[in-house]
Scaffold this active site. Structure first.
Site, PDB file in Angstrom:
ATOM      1  N   SER A   1      84.281  34.915 -58.015  1.00  0.00           N
ATOM      2  CA  SER A   1      84.400  36.223 -58.676  1.00  0.00           C
ATOM      3  C   SER A   1      83.787  36.230 -60.073  1.00  0.00           C
ATOM      4  O   SER A   1      84.015  35.327 -60.880  1.00  0.00           O
ATOM      5  CB  SER A   1      85.870  36.633 -58.770  1.00  0.00           C
ATOM      6  OG  SER A   1      85.962  37.830 -59.528  1.00  0.00           O
TER       7      SER A   1
ATOM      8  N   SER B   1      84.507  38.709 -62.085  1.00  0.00           N
ATOM      9  CA  SER B   1      85.381  39.578 -62.883  1.00  0.00           C
ATOM     10  C   SER B   1      85.878  38.917 -64.177  1.00  0.00           C
ATOM     11  O   SER B   1      85.937  39.590 -65.211  1.00  0.00           O
ATOM     12  CB  SER B   1      86.575  40.039 -62.046  1.00  0.00           C
ATOM     13  OG  SER B   1      86.124  40.895 -61.030  1.00  0.00           O
TER      14      SER B   1
ATOM     15  N   THR C   1      91.250  41.841 -54.776  1.00  0.00           N
ATOM     16  CA  THR C   1      90.058  41.861 -53.935  1.00  0.00           C
ATOM     17  C   THR C   1      90.419  41.424 -52.519  1.00  0.00           C
ATOM     18  O   THR C   1      91.606  41.257 -52.202  1.00  0.00           O
ATOM     19  CB  THR C   1      88.938  41.012 -54.592  1.00  0.00           C
ATOM     20  OG1 THR C   1      87.744  41.188 -53.834  1.00  0.00           O
ATOM     21  CG2 THR C   1      89.290  39.535 -54.654  1.00  0.00           C
TER      22      THR C   1
ATOM     23  N   LYS D   1      93.690  44.287 -50.576  1.00  0.00           N
ATOM     24  CA  LYS D   1      93.742  45.618 -51.186  1.00  0.00           C
ATOM     25  C   LYS D   1      94.770  46.539 -50.513  1.00  0.00           C
ATOM     26  O   LYS D   1      95.334  47.409 -51.161  1.00  0.00           O
ATOM     27  CB  LYS D   1      92.353  46.268 -51.159  1.00  0.00           C
ATOM     28  CG  LYS D   1      91.374  45.589 -52.106  1.00  0.00           C
ATOM     29  CD  LYS D   1      90.035  46.307 -52.146  1.00  0.00           C
ATOM     30  CE  LYS D   1      89.071  45.545 -53.053  1.00  0.00           C
ATOM     31  NZ  LYS D   1      87.777  46.232 -53.198  1.00  0.00           N
TER      32      LYS D   1
ATOM     33  N   ASN E   1      92.694  48.396 -55.784  1.00  0.00           N
ATOM     34  CA  ASN E   1      92.036  47.222 -56.374  1.00  0.00           C
ATOM     35  C   ASN E   1      92.546  46.943 -57.788  1.00  0.00           C
ATOM     36  O   ASN E   1      92.069  46.027 -58.443  1.00  0.00           O
ATOM     37  CB  ASN E   1      90.510  47.373 -56.386  1.00  0.00           C
ATOM     38  CG  ASN E   1      90.051  48.394 -57.410  1.00  0.00           C
ATOM     39  OD1 ASN E   1      90.776  49.351 -57.695  1.00  0.00           O
ATOM     40  ND2 ASN E   1      88.877  48.216 -57.968  1.00  0.00           N
TER      41      ASN E   1
ATOM     42  N   ALA F   1      85.730  48.812 -47.748  1.00  0.00           N
ATOM     43  CA  ALA F   1      84.788  49.157 -48.822  1.00  0.00           C
ATOM     44  C   ALA F   1      84.432  50.642 -48.765  1.00  0.00           C
ATOM     45  O   ALA F   1      84.446  51.329 -49.789  1.00  0.00           O
ATOM     46  CB  ALA F   1      83.533  48.296 -48.702  1.00  0.00           C
TER      47      ALA F   1
ATOM     48  N   GLY G   1      75.036  46.209 -55.727  1.00  0.00           N
ATOM     49  CA  GLY G   1      76.375  46.638 -56.116  1.00  0.00           C
ATOM     50  C   GLY G   1      76.863  46.101 -57.451  1.00  0.00           C
ATOM     51  O   GLY G   1      78.049  46.251 -57.783  1.00  0.00           O
TER      52      GLY G   1
HETATM   53  P1  ATR Z   1      85.482  45.583 -45.796  1.00  0.00           P
HETATM   54  O1  ATR Z   1      86.957  45.746 -45.910  1.00  0.00           O
HETATM   55  O2  ATR Z   1      84.881  44.634 -46.806  1.00  0.00           O
HETATM   56  O3  ATR Z   1      84.743  46.873 -45.745  1.00  0.00           O
HETATM   57  P2  ATR Z   1      85.633  45.205 -42.938  1.00  0.00           P
HETATM   58  O4  ATR Z   1      86.884  45.971 -42.877  1.00  0.00           O
HETATM   59  O5  ATR Z   1      85.507  43.950 -42.154  1.00  0.00           O
HETATM   60  O6  ATR Z   1      85.230  44.795 -44.425  1.00  0.00           O
HETATM   61  O7  ATR Z   1      84.469  46.213 -42.534  1.00  0.00           O
HETATM   62  C1  ATR Z   1      83.182  45.813 -42.385  1.00  0.00           C
HETATM   63  C2  ATR Z   1      82.321  47.018 -41.932  1.00  0.00           C
HETATM   64  O8  ATR Z   1      81.028  46.537 -41.653  1.00  0.00           O
HETATM   65  C3  ATR Z   1      82.842  47.697 -40.672  1.00  0.00           C
HETATM   66  O9  ATR Z   1      82.541  49.067 -40.756  1.00  0.00           O
HETATM   67  C4  ATR Z   1      82.009  47.024 -39.578  1.00  0.00           C
HETATM   68  O10 ATR Z   1      81.853  47.795 -38.400  1.00  0.00           O
HETATM   69  P3  ATR Z   1      83.050  47.940 -37.338  1.00  0.00           P
HETATM   70  O11 ATR Z   1      84.034  48.903 -37.928  1.00  0.00           O
HETATM   71  O12 ATR Z   1      82.390  48.466 -36.116  1.00  0.00           O
HETATM   72  O13 ATR Z   1      83.611  46.563 -37.164  1.00  0.00           O
HETATM   73  C5  ATR Z   1      80.696  46.866 -40.297  1.00  0.00           C
HETATM   74  N1  ATR Z   1      79.869  45.769 -39.761  1.00  0.00           N
HETATM   75  C6  ATR Z   1      80.062  44.454 -39.894  1.00  0.00           C
HETATM   76  N2  ATR Z   1      79.060  43.762 -39.327  1.00  0.00           N
HETATM   77  C7  ATR Z   1      78.213  44.669 -38.790  1.00  0.00           C
HETATM   78  C8  ATR Z   1      76.976  44.606 -38.069  1.00  0.00           C
HETATM   79  N3  ATR Z   1      76.422  43.431 -37.789  1.00  0.00           N
HETATM   80  N4  ATR Z   1      76.402  45.752 -37.701  1.00  0.00           N
HETATM   81  C9  ATR Z   1      76.963  46.945 -37.978  1.00  0.00           C
HETATM   82  N5  ATR Z   1      78.112  47.093 -38.674  1.00  0.00           N
HETATM   83  C10 ATR Z   1      78.730  45.980 -39.076  1.00  0.00           C
END
Ligand code: ATR
Length: 287
Positions: A21, A23, A68, A72, A93, A138, A249
């Site tokens: 991190s 932060s 983080t 969250k 957060n 996110a 980001g």
């Molecule tokens: P975070 O909390 O960091 O957002 P997460 O809840 O694991 O992490 O969400 C990751 C996002 O990336 C999800 O929208 C996921 O799609 P799904 O909801 O269908 O699982 C998306 N994601 C991750 N890998 C992907 C990939 N290879 N192609 C398309 N979408 C992907």
């Protein structure tokens, strides 16, 4: 509240992992700039002991923490009071350990993103068409402030359509209040020619490339990945090669931190020199 001559007030970023991190450095720079006595560290929480670790941190005199992945949602549950934007995100957060009124949970990710887009990148959101990719924590975390910024339309596209639809449903009233057309789509039909494209997926991490085609980009549009450093590189290269302005980001990270600092200290730091400092560090670390 501590003064520079007294013992610093303690804060931390709580997560698992947290070793990476940035932060602590960002908050140290804010503290130096605003002459606030702040000691900001990393708080590694075992996956099954977020609550116990944070309660112990507070019991030892700490004033608050950032939260983080993956905590969250737990942080949101733990608080006594929640801001409207945290309520919309169902995730927090930032926690402020208020002794008398109980803990406050807030979510500054969305306001951080909006400030980075509109102030740092100089891209207006009002009246624009926005595509948000991904429906995990996110994306859910930024939707409320994104709507509040007044774009004409926000489309949230996700591999799993139901998850995108759930975020749309939760924000439907908020979007109607702000005159924003909000809809969910799958990755096969994400729409085209958006003014702003925001990647909130973890797709870059798995090395699978950007999971939508370049038709989503309007020429000269802004394409932002919520990640930074090597994790964002593939997305940034893709966006540039298709004529978009590419942004990572890092600005969002600094802006959400500034808002957290303000919640705890009542002082808003100047983010520009801190973002410049962090940009130099991240660029130096790039292979
Ligand atoms: P975070 O909390 O960091 O957002 P997460 O809840 O694991 O992490 O969400 C990751 C996002 O990336 C999800 O929208 C996921 O799609 P799904 O909801 O269908 O699982 C998306 N994601 C991750 N890998 C992907 C990939 N290879 N192609 C398309 N979408 C992907």
């Amino acid at each position: 509240m501590a003064t520079p001559e007294t013992t610093p007030d303690r804060y931390a970023v709580a997560g698992n992992p947290v070793a990476h991190s940035r932060s602590p450095l960002i908050h140290a720079l804010f503290a130096q700039q605003t002459r606030q006595a702040v000691d900001y560290s990393r708080l590694l929480c075992p996956l099954d002991a977020f609550k116990a670790t944070v309660l112990d941190f507070a019991a030892h005199g700490a004033q608050g923490c950032n939260v983080t992945v993956p905590f969250k949602f737990e942080a949101f549950e733990l608080a006594t009071h929640r801001t409207a934007r945290a309520d919309l995100a169902q995730a927090a957060n930032v926690l402020r350990f208020d002794a008398e009124s109980g803990w406050l949970a807030d979510n500054t990710d969305g306001i951080g993103l909006v400030r980075d887009l509109t102030v740092n990148a100089g891209v207006p959101l009002m009246g624009q068409r926005v595509l948000l990719l991904g429906a995990g924590g996110a994306s859910a975390g930024v939707m409320g402030p994104l709507i509040e910024a007044g774009p004409r339309e926000i489309v949230i596209a996700n591999r799993t359509l139901e998850k995108a639809q759930a975020i749309v449903d939760r924000h439907a009233q908020w979007a109607a209040q702000h005159g924003v057309a909000l809809s969910a789509r799958g990755l096969q039909t994400p729409g085209e020619a958006y003014d702003v494209f925001i990647n909130g997926t973890a797709a870059s991490l798995s090395g699978g490339g950007v999971p939508v085609g370049p038709e989503v980009l309007k020429p000269g549009c802004l394409a932002l990945d919520m990640m930074y450093g090597p994790a964002a590189q593939a997305f940034l290269d893709w966006a540039r090669s298709h004529g978009a302005m590419a942004r990572d980001g890092l600005g969002m990270l600094v802006e959400q931190a500034a808002e957290s600092f303000h919640i705890w200290r009542g002082v808003m730091p100047d983010t520009a020199p801190v973002l410049a400092h962090m940009r130099a560090l991240v660029d130096q670390a790039q292979p």
